[in-house]
Design an enzyme around this catalytic site. Structure first.
Site, PDB file in Angstrom:
ATOM      1  N   ARG A 138      25.954  35.853  40.525  1.00  0.00           N
ATOM      2  CA  ARG A 138      26.563  36.242  41.487  1.00  0.00           C
ATOM      3  C   ARG A 138      26.983  37.640  41.706  1.00  0.00           C
ATOM      4  O   ARG A 138      27.492  38.065  40.739  1.00  0.00           O
ATOM      5  CB  ARG A 138      27.805  35.444  41.442  1.00  0.00           C
ATOM      6  N   THR A 156      30.608  40.437  46.604  1.00  0.00           N
ATOM      7  CA  THR A 156      30.251  39.411  47.860  1.00  0.00           C
ATOM      8  C   THR A 156      30.316  37.930  47.488  1.00  0.00           C
ATOM      9  O   THR A 156      30.531  36.974  48.199  1.00  0.00           O
ATOM     10  CB  THR A 156      28.943  39.649  48.493  1.00  0.00           C
TER      11      THR A 156
HETATM   12  C1  PRP Z   1      28.006  31.051  37.645  1.00  0.00           C
HETATM   13  C2  PRP Z   1      27.791  29.624  37.311  1.00  0.00           C
HETATM   14  C3  PRP Z   1      27.304  29.269  38.769  1.00  0.00           C
HETATM   15  C4  PRP Z   1      27.618  30.225  39.623  1.00  0.00           C
HETATM   16  C5  PRP Z   1      28.569  29.340  40.489  1.00  0.00           C
HETATM   17  O1  PRP Z   1      27.213  31.727  37.374  1.00  0.00           O
HETATM   18  O2  PRP Z   1      27.103  29.035  36.182  1.00  0.00           O
HETATM   19  O3  PRP Z   1      25.672  29.476  38.282  1.00  0.00           O
HETATM   20  O4  PRP Z   1      28.435  30.961  38.935  1.00  0.00           O
HETATM   21  O5  PRP Z   1      29.221  30.002  41.684  1.00  0.00           O
HETATM   22  P1  PRP Z   1      29.046  29.797  42.877  1.00  0.00           P
HETATM   23  O6  PRP Z   1      29.106  28.346  43.227  1.00  0.00           O
HETATM   24  O7  PRP Z   1      29.823  30.383  43.718  1.00  0.00           O
HETATM   25  O8  PRP Z   1      27.438  30.489  43.136  1.00  0.00           O
HETATM   26  P2  PRP Z   1      27.119  33.613  37.253  1.00  0.00           P
HETATM   27  O9  PRP Z   1      26.854  34.022  38.401  1.00  0.00           O
HETATM   28  O10 PRP Z   1      28.230  33.742  36.651  1.00  0.00           O
HETATM   29  O11 PRP Z   1      25.781  33.921  36.243  1.00  0.00           O
HETATM   30  P3  PRP Z   1      25.824  33.461  34.728  1.00  0.00           P
HETATM   31  O12 PRP Z   1      25.349  32.050  34.535  1.00  0.00           O
HETATM   32  O13 PRP Z   1      24.500  34.296  34.459  1.00  0.00           O
HETATM   33  O14 PRP Z   1      27.109  34.080  33.900  1.00  0.00           O
HETATM   34  N1  URA Z   2      31.515  30.709  37.581  1.00  0.00           N
HETATM   35  C1  URA Z   2      31.953  30.463  36.531  1.00  0.00           C
HETATM   36  O1  URA Z   2      31.359  30.578  35.365  1.00  0.00           O
HETATM   37  N2  URA Z   2      33.467  30.030  36.720  1.00  0.00           N
HETATM   38  C2  URA Z   2      33.780  29.856  37.647  1.00  0.00           C
HETATM   39  O2  URA Z   2      35.137  29.453  37.742  1.00  0.00           O
HETATM   40  C3  URA Z   2      33.205  30.062  38.990  1.00  0.00           C
HETATM   41  C4  URA Z   2      31.950  30.706  38.864  1.00  0.00           C
END
Ligand code: PRP
Ligand code: URA
Length: 209
Positions: free
Chosen positions: A104, A108
Site C-alpha cells: 500500500r 494514497t
Molecule cells: C497490508 C495487509 C493488506 C493490506 C490491507 O499490507 O497485509 O495486504 O495492507 O490494506 P487495504 O485493504 O487498505 O489494501 P501492506 O500494504 O502493509 O504490505 P505488507 O504486507 O508487505 O506489510
Molecule cells: N494493514 C495492516 O496490516 N493493518 C491495518 O490495520 C490496515 C492495513
C-alpha cells in the site's frame, strides 16, 4: 450480505483477541495467525466437492466420500498473507501455492503490484486468497482482479480482521466471491489502519518495523 461469512467460533474470537494485544510478541503472533487460519479454513472449505471412492476396510469393500480432485490453489497476498499459508496446508497438504505481491502506498493507501505467480491451470482450481487484513479493500480487490485476469473463476477470500469499508469495496467489486472474515472491526482511522485492529500485520508477523 450474501457471500460474506463472519466467524463466530469462540476459539477464533479468543485467538483474535490475543493477536490484538500489543504485548503479544512475534513468535506467539505467528503461531496464532496460523492457528486462526486452520480454524477459518475448516469453515471456508466446508463446501469442497466430494466423490465416492471404493476403499477396502479390514471387514469389507465400501464406497466412502473423499475430496474430489486435487485442484486447490492457496494464494497469499505478500507479505502478511504468508502467515496464513501453513494453516491452510495443514488442512490440504496437496494444495498448490501462488503468490501476489502488493504494498500500500503510504500517502494514497492504493495497492501497487510487485509480484504475481499463480499455479496452472488457474481456471480449473478453487483459489483461496489469504490476507489477514482487509482495510480499504484496495489490496484484496487488486488481488482478485489479477486472479480473474489470469482466468481464475472460483475464488474465496479469507481475512482475520476486516473494516466495514473493506468488506463493502471487495463485495461490490466481486460479488461472486465468498469472503470469510474472522472479525468485523469498527472503522478505519485517517491512515487507513483498522480500529481497534492489531496494527501492521506484516510487521507483527515478521518482526520488522
Ligand atoms: C497490508 C495487509 C493488506 C493490506 C490491507 O499490507 O497485509 O495486504 O495492507 O490494506 P487495504 O485493504 O487498505 O489494501 P501492506 O500494504 O502493509 O504490505 P505488507 O504486507 O508487505 O506489510
Ligand atoms: N494493514 C495492516 O496490516 N493493518 C491495518 O490495520 C490496515 C492495513
Amino acid at each position: 450480505m450474501e457471500n460474506v461469512f463472519l466467524m463466530e467460533h469462540p476459539l477464533i474470537q479468543h485467538k483474535i483477541s490475543m493477536l490484538r494485544d500489543k504485548a503479544t510478541g512475534t513468535n506467539e503472533f505467528r503461531k496464532l495467525v496460523e492457528e486462526i487460519a486452520v480454524l477459518m479454513g475448516y469453515e471456508a472449505l466446508r463446501d469442497l466437492p466430494m466423490e465416492e471412492v471404493e476403499v477396502e476396510t479390514p471387514l469389507e469393500v465400501c464406497k466412502t466420500p473423499m475430496i474430489a480432485g486435487r485442484k486447490l490453489a492457496i494464494v497469499p497476498v505478500l507479505r502478511a498473507g504468508l502467515g496464513m499459508v501453513n494453516g491452510l496446508l495443514t488442512l490440504v497438504p496437496s494444495a498448490k501455492v501462488g503468490h501476489i505481491g502488493l504494498y500500500r502506498d503510504h500517502e494514497t493507501h492504493e495497492p501497487h503490484e510487485y509480484y504475481c505467480k499463480l499455479p496452472d491451470p488457474i481456471e480449473e482450481r478453487l483459489v483461496v486468497v489469504l490476507d489477514p487484513m482487509l482495510a480499504t479493500g484496495g489490496s484484496a480487490k487488486a488481488a482478485v482482479d489479477f486472479i480473474k485476469e489470469k482466468g481464475g473463476k472460483n475464488i474465496k477470500f479469507m481475512c482475520v480482521i476486516a473494516a466495514p469499508e473493506g468488506i463493502e469495496r471487495l463485495h461490490k467489486a466481486h460479488p461472486d466471491i465468498q469472503i470469510y472474515c474472522g472479525h468485523l472491526d469498527r472503522c478505519l482511522n485517517k491512515d487507513a489502519y483498522i480500529c481497534p485492529g492489531l496494527g501492521d500485520a506484516g510487521d507483527r508477523i515478521f518482526g520488522t518495523k
